[in-house]
Write an enzyme that holds these catalytic residues in place. Sequence first.
Site, short mmCIF file in Angstrom:
data_model
loop_
_atom_site.label_atom_id
_atom_site.label_comp_id
_atom_site.label_asym_id
_atom_site.label_seq_id
_atom_site.Cartn_x
_atom_site.Cartn_y
_atom_site.Cartn_z
N ARG A 19 0.84 -1.21 0.00
CA ARG A 19 0.00 0.00 0.00
C ARG A 19 0.87 1.25 0.00
O ARG A 19 2.06 1.21 0.30
CB ARG A 19 -0.92 0.01 1.23
CG ARG A 19 -0.16 0.09 2.55
CD ARG A 19 -1.04 0.53 3.70
NE ARG A 19 -0.34 0.43 4.99
CZ ARG A 19 0.52 1.31 5.45
NH1 ARG A 19 0.84 2.37 4.71
NH2 ARG A 19 1.10 1.15 6.62
N GLY A 20 0.24 2.38 -0.28
CA GLY A 20 0.95 3.65 -0.16
C GLY A 20 1.09 4.03 1.31
O GLY A 20 0.48 3.45 2.20
N THR A 56 1.98 2.44 10.19
CA THR A 56 0.80 2.58 11.03
C THR A 56 0.64 1.34 11.89
O THR A 56 1.28 0.32 11.64
CB THR A 56 -0.47 2.83 10.19
OG1 THR A 56 -1.51 3.32 11.04
CG2 THR A 56 -0.95 1.57 9.48
N HIS A 92 -2.01 -1.51 13.73
CA HIS A 92 -3.31 -2.15 13.79
C HIS A 92 -3.37 -3.01 15.05
O HIS A 92 -2.38 -3.66 15.41
CB HIS A 92 -3.55 -3.06 12.58
CG HIS A 92 -3.52 -2.36 11.26
ND1 HIS A 92 -4.31 -1.26 10.99
CD2 HIS A 92 -2.81 -2.60 10.14
CE1 HIS A 92 -4.08 -0.86 9.76
NE2 HIS A 92 -3.16 -1.64 9.21
N GLY A 106 -4.70 3.80 3.53
CA GLY A 106 -3.56 3.34 2.74
C GLY A 106 -4.08 2.37 1.69
O GLY A 106 -4.59 1.30 2.04
N GLY A 126 -6.98 -0.35 2.44
CA GLY A 126 -8.15 0.44 2.78
C GLY A 126 -7.98 1.40 3.93
O GLY A 126 -7.05 2.20 3.94
N PHE A 127 -8.86 1.29 4.95
CA PHE A 127 -8.91 2.28 6.02
C PHE A 127 -8.79 1.60 7.39
O PHE A 127 -9.04 0.39 7.53
CB PHE A 127 -10.22 3.09 5.97
CG PHE A 127 -11.45 2.28 6.31
CD1 PHE A 127 -11.86 2.12 7.63
CD2 PHE A 127 -12.22 1.70 5.30
CE1 PHE A 127 -12.99 1.37 7.94
CE2 PHE A 127 -13.35 0.96 5.61
CZ PHE A 127 -13.74 0.79 6.93
N ALA A 128 -8.42 2.39 8.38
CA ALA A 128 -8.38 1.93 9.76
C ALA A 128 -8.94 3.03 10.65
O ALA A 128 -8.40 4.15 10.66
CB ALA A 128 -6.95 1.58 10.17
N CYS A 166 2.27 7.43 10.42
CA CYS A 166 2.27 7.90 9.03
C CYS A 166 3.55 8.65 8.68
O CYS A 166 3.59 9.44 7.72
CB CYS A 166 1.05 8.77 8.75
SG CYS A 166 -0.52 7.95 9.11
#
Length: 245
Positions: free
Chosen positions: A93-94, A98, A100, A162, A173-175, A191
Amino acid sequence: MIDSGKSNDNMLANRCDNTWLFIESPVSDYHAVWKMQKNILEAGKKDPAFPDLAIFVEHDPVLTLGRRGGRDNLKVSERFLAESGVEVVHVERGGDVTYHGPGQLVGYPLIRLGRNRLGVLSYVEKLEEAMIRTALEWNVPAGRNALNRGVWVENRKLGSLGIAVRRGIAFHGFALNVNLSLEPYGWINPCGLKGISATSLSAEASAEISMEEAREAMKRQMASVFKIEWKSADWSELEAMAGRT
């Protein structure tokens, strides 16, 4: 946080299928879900009719580094992370680094941008908008920030994005931080940014927000923002569609 590879992802299609499959997974190992994304991506490359879908999941503790991310944004040693049970994984991903972990709602939409009449930027903005609207359900004044993509409350990061795009198919996707421990964010420059902090819906609302509540809110808001309908599926159905490699 975008990586579009070499795909012609800005070409928009002439039709829009407004039904996405929805798959909910329990707290899961990052690698298992990442592998499933790659299997779906390969299946989608072979079959233009493969359905759009989104996986909602919580992950076991893990730090992910985006394609351009480096370990220089880790503020603790990898030995410390290993002793804390936190793996570091480099993905396509870009974006940069990060975190999780349980208490964070992670969503992986795997969709054809053209079929949904989306360019990369409009897709990212719609994911942000869905998170902003979700936060507002608890009167949390989230918004965008020029520092970085994602969703913020002042200078506190509430939600991250990302994505990657291959042959017009978006993945990752998203978090959205719901009720997780924020301590691991102190182990990184989130980030790749220095001098910022992370926050959660529960912290900002001064109330305990359950994952079920947040998940249902995010589903509602994504349906509204993307103008879609959800059709539920389970993990075994997803495995059968994507195949196992």
